[in-house]
Write a protein that holds these residues in place. Structure first.
Motif, PDB file in Angstrom:
ATOM      1  N   GLY A   9      -8.456   8.223   0.981  1.00 21.72           N
ATOM      2  CA  GLY A   9      -8.853   7.324   2.061  1.00 21.72           C
ATOM      3  C   GLY A   9      -7.708   6.732   2.848  1.00 21.72           C
ATOM      4  O   GLY A   9      -7.839   5.638   3.414  1.00 21.72           O
ATOM      5  N   ALA A  10      -6.576   7.415   2.884  1.00 20.24           N
ATOM      6  CA  ALA A  10      -5.393   6.858   3.544  1.00 20.24           C
ATOM      7  C   ALA A  10      -5.507   6.987   5.058  1.00 20.24           C
ATOM      8  O   ALA A  10      -5.914   8.019   5.579  1.00 20.24           O
ATOM      9  N   SER A  11      -5.127   5.935   5.738  1.00 21.56           N
ATOM     10  CA  SER A  11      -5.072   5.977   7.198  1.00 21.56           C
ATOM     11  C   SER A  11      -3.878   6.810   7.641  1.00 21.56           C
ATOM     12  O   SER A  11      -2.958   7.090   6.865  1.00 21.56           O
ATOM     13  N   ARG A  12      -3.894   7.226   8.895  1.00 22.08           N
ATOM     14  CA  ARG A  12      -2.755   7.979   9.415  1.00 22.08           C
ATOM     15  C   ARG A  12      -1.488   7.146   9.325  1.00 22.08           C
ATOM     16  O   ARG A  12      -0.411   7.658   9.034  1.00 22.08           O
ATOM     17  N   GLU A  13      -1.626   5.833   9.561  1.00 23.00           N
ATOM     18  CA  GLU A  13      -0.450   4.958   9.505  1.00 23.00           C
ATOM     19  C   GLU A  13       0.140   4.918   8.105  1.00 23.00           C
ATOM     20  O   GLU A  13       1.373   4.942   7.937  1.00 23.00           O
ATOM     21  N   LEU A  14      -0.744   4.877   7.079  1.00 25.34           N
ATOM     22  CA  LEU A  14      -0.239   4.846   5.707  1.00 25.34           C
ATOM     23  C   LEU A  14       0.425   6.165   5.349  1.00 25.34           C
ATOM     24  O   LEU A  14       1.507   6.177   4.735  1.00 25.34           O
ATOM     25  N   VAL A  15      -0.191   7.283   5.705  1.00 31.01           N
ATOM     26  CA  VAL A  15       0.412   8.593   5.436  1.00 31.01           C
ATOM     27  C   VAL A  15       1.778   8.688   6.087  1.00 31.01           C
ATOM     28  O   VAL A  15       2.752   9.150   5.477  1.00 31.01           O
ATOM     29  N   GLU A  16       1.877   8.248   7.325  1.00 32.97           N
ATOM     30  CA  GLU A  16       3.160   8.296   8.031  1.00 32.97           C
ATOM     31  C   GLU A  16       4.195   7.397   7.363  1.00 32.97           C
ATOM     32  O   GLU A  16       5.374   7.754   7.279  1.00 32.97           O
ATOM     33  N   ALA A  17       3.755   6.245   6.872  1.00 30.59           N
ATOM     34  CA  ALA A  17       4.691   5.334   6.196  1.00 30.59           C
ATOM     35  C   ALA A  17       5.195   5.938   4.893  1.00 30.59           C
ATOM     36  O   ALA A  17       6.396   5.844   4.576  1.00 30.59           O
ATOM     37  N   VAL A  18       4.298   6.566   4.123  1.00 29.67           N
ATOM     38  CA  VAL A  18       4.708   7.209   2.870  1.00 29.67           C
ATOM     39  C   VAL A  18       5.647   8.373   3.166  1.00 29.67           C
ATOM     40  O   VAL A  18       6.687   8.538   2.515  1.00 29.67           O
ATOM     41  N   ASP A  19       5.310   9.193   4.154  1.00 29.90           N
ATOM     42  CA  ASP A  19       6.173  10.327   4.517  1.00 29.90           C
ATOM     43  C   ASP A  19       7.554   9.851   4.947  1.00 29.90           C
ATOM     44  O   ASP A  19       8.572  10.440   4.562  1.00 29.90           O
ATOM     45  N   ALA A  20       7.591   8.792   5.744  1.00 32.52           N
ATOM     46  CA  ALA A  20       8.876   8.273   6.216  1.00 32.52           C
ATOM     47  C   ALA A  20       9.702   7.729   5.060  1.00 32.52           C
ATOM     48  O   ALA A  20      10.921   7.949   4.983  1.00 32.52           O
ATOM     49  N   ILE A  33       3.220  14.309  -1.576  1.00 34.97           N
ATOM     50  CA  ILE A  33       2.249  13.452  -2.251  1.00 34.97           C
ATOM     51  C   ILE A  33       1.304  12.773  -1.273  1.00 34.97           C
ATOM     52  O   ILE A  33       0.146  12.483  -1.596  1.00 34.97           O
ATOM     53  N   SER A  34       1.748  12.538  -0.038  1.00 34.71           N
ATOM     54  CA  SER A  34       0.884  11.859   0.934  1.00 34.71           C
ATOM     55  C   SER A  34      -0.379  12.666   1.220  1.00 34.71           C
ATOM     56  O   SER A  34      -1.399  12.104   1.638  1.00 34.71           O
ATOM     57  N   ARG A  35      -0.344  13.966   1.002  1.00 36.51           N
ATOM     58  CA  ARG A  35      -1.511  14.817   1.219  1.00 36.51           C
ATOM     59  C   ARG A  35      -2.666  14.436   0.293  1.00 36.51           C
ATOM     60  O   ARG A  35      -3.838  14.708   0.601  1.00 36.51           O
ATOM     61  N   TYR A  36      -2.343  13.790  -0.823  1.00 39.16           N
ATOM     62  CA  TYR A  36      -3.343  13.545  -1.859  1.00 39.16           C
ATOM     63  C   TYR A  36      -3.722  12.076  -2.007  1.00 39.16           C
ATOM     64  O   TYR A  36      -4.293  11.678  -3.024  1.00 39.16           O
ATOM     65  N   ALA A  87       0.816  -1.218   0.000  1.00 39.22           N
ATOM     66  CA  ALA A  87       0.000   0.000   0.000  1.00 39.22           C
ATOM     67  C   ALA A  87       0.844   1.259   0.000  1.00 39.22           C
ATOM     68  O   ALA A  87       0.440   2.288  -0.554  1.00 39.22           O
ATOM     69  N   ASP A  88       2.035   1.222   0.611  1.00 32.27           N
ATOM     70  CA  ASP A  88       2.854   2.439   0.701  1.00 32.27           C
ATOM     71  C   ASP A  88       3.746   2.639  -0.517  1.00 32.27           C
ATOM     72  O   ASP A  88       4.629   3.492  -0.523  1.00 32.27           O
ATOM     73  N   SER A  89       3.488   1.870  -1.592  1.00 36.82           N
ATOM     74  CA  SER A  89       4.280   2.004  -2.824  1.00 36.82           C
ATOM     75  C   SER A  89       3.662   2.989  -3.789  1.00 36.82           C
ATOM     76  O   SER A  89       4.058   3.043  -4.952  1.00 36.82           O
ATOM     77  N   VAL A  90       2.697   3.789  -3.343  1.00 37.15           N
ATOM     78  CA  VAL A  90       1.972   4.687  -4.233  1.00 37.15           C
ATOM     79  C   VAL A  90       2.888   5.678  -4.936  1.00 37.15           C
ATOM     80  O   VAL A  90       2.625   6.104  -6.046  1.00 37.15           O
ATOM     81  N   SER A  91       4.001   6.068  -4.290  1.00 41.87           N
ATOM     82  CA  SER A  91       4.913   7.050  -4.874  1.00 41.87           C
ATOM     83  C   SER A  91       6.041   6.387  -5.649  1.00 41.87           C
ATOM     84  O   SER A  91       6.661   5.436  -5.177  1.00 41.87           O
ATOM     85  N   CYS A  92       6.329   6.943  -6.818  1.00 41.13           N
ATOM     86  CA  CYS A  92       7.432   6.458  -7.652  1.00 41.13           C
ATOM     87  C   CYS A  92       8.777   6.605  -6.953  1.00 41.13           C
ATOM     88  O   CYS A  92       9.683   5.807  -7.155  1.00 41.13           O
ATOM     89  N   PHE A  93       8.910   7.646  -6.112  1.00 38.66           N
ATOM     90  CA  PHE A  93      10.226   7.995  -5.591  1.00 38.66           C
ATOM     91  C   PHE A  93      10.684   7.149  -4.412  1.00 38.66           C
ATOM     92  O   PHE A  93      11.805   7.315  -3.936  1.00 38.66           O
ATOM     93  N   THR A  94       9.841   6.233  -3.925  1.00 38.12           N
ATOM     94  CA  THR A  94      10.266   5.425  -2.787  1.00 38.12           C
ATOM     95  C   THR A  94      10.973   4.140  -3.204  1.00 38.12           C
ATOM     96  O   THR A  94      11.303   3.312  -2.359  1.00 38.12           O
TER      97      THR A  94
END
Length: 246
Positions: free
Chosen positions: A180-191, A174-177, A126-133
């Protein structure tokens, strides 16, 4: 994105070879206004909160290439087009070598990523949404963090490669957009973005205006006839004036 796809299709026409030569290639440089999120052509569009994007004035587009989402804010975007039988991996490395040489010209020592992740397994997360990770082999990194994200598409003997070089850390927003992301998912993407990505302003005060001429110069050193900037007449002969890019 529409123009990138159109140029890729136009490259298959004999008019390209007449205009640029049998071994010619084309580079295009641009930035984004307004900011936008681009999705890989096979990515689920439901992953992005379009209402939030609309409220913030952020466009949402689909790239002609694959991969994951990119938030295009402060960045230099490039596109490379060629009619060639060379393998995709060879083109991938050649293009990044050109970018690497240009970055060295502003004092940034970028290195190739030497490994290739299992993208099929990666995209299932789920946290693979961003190309840059995640970095592919031959993408450019500084201190192990991704500085240039690129993707390819081939149709017959014509290849398109385009990519993003963030000039500031705004691409990490990108996590702002995420829809339906949970706080945990947003934090994982940000990290993941903080740990695995870099932006040019961390290493130099140089930006778009300084880098583009250096890329052109670096591309010219590897071309038999050097590089030249296309005039408006060149573009019109190539048919670019026929394409709407609004």
């Amino acid at each position: 994105m529409e123009l990138d796809l159109w140029l890729m299709q136009a490259m298959a026409d004999d008019s390209f070879q007449r205009l640029f030569g049998a071994n010619g290639c084309l580079w295009r440089f641009y930035s984004w206004s307004p900011s936008a999120i681009s999705l890989g052509k096979n990515q689920n569009p439901e992953e992005i909160d379009r209402e939030r994007c609309r409220a913030d004035g952020v466009d949402v587009v689909v790239r002609p290439t694959g991969g994951r989402a990119v938030f295009h804010a402060d960045e230099l975007t490039y596109s490379f087009f060629a009619a060639t039988e060379l393998p995709n991996e060879t083109i991938y490395r050649m293009v990044h070598e050109t970018l690497q040489q240009a970055l060295a010209g502003v004092g940034v020592e970028a290195e190739f990523c030497r490994t290739q992740p299992d993208f099929r397994a990666r995209y299932a997360s789920a946290d693979s949404v961003s190309c840059f990770t995640a970095s592919a082999r031959y993408e450019l990194q500084v201190d192990g963090r991704k500085l240039v994200g690129s993707a390819q598409r081939r149709h017959g003997n014509v290849i398109l490669q385009h990519g993003s070089l963030p000039l500031s850390s705004r691409h990490r927003q990108i996590s702002r957009y995420l829809a339906g992301a949970s706080r945990e998912l947003v934090e994982a993407v940000d990290a993941g973005m903080a740990e695995k990505t870099a932006s040019l302003d961390e290493f130099t005060d140089a930006g778009y205006a300084e880098l583009v001429p250096l890329i052109v110069s670096a591309a010219g050193t590897s071309a038999e006839e050097g590089a030249r900037v296309l005039s408006q007449d060149d573009l019109e002969r190539f048919g670019v004036s026929q394409v709407s890019i609004t």
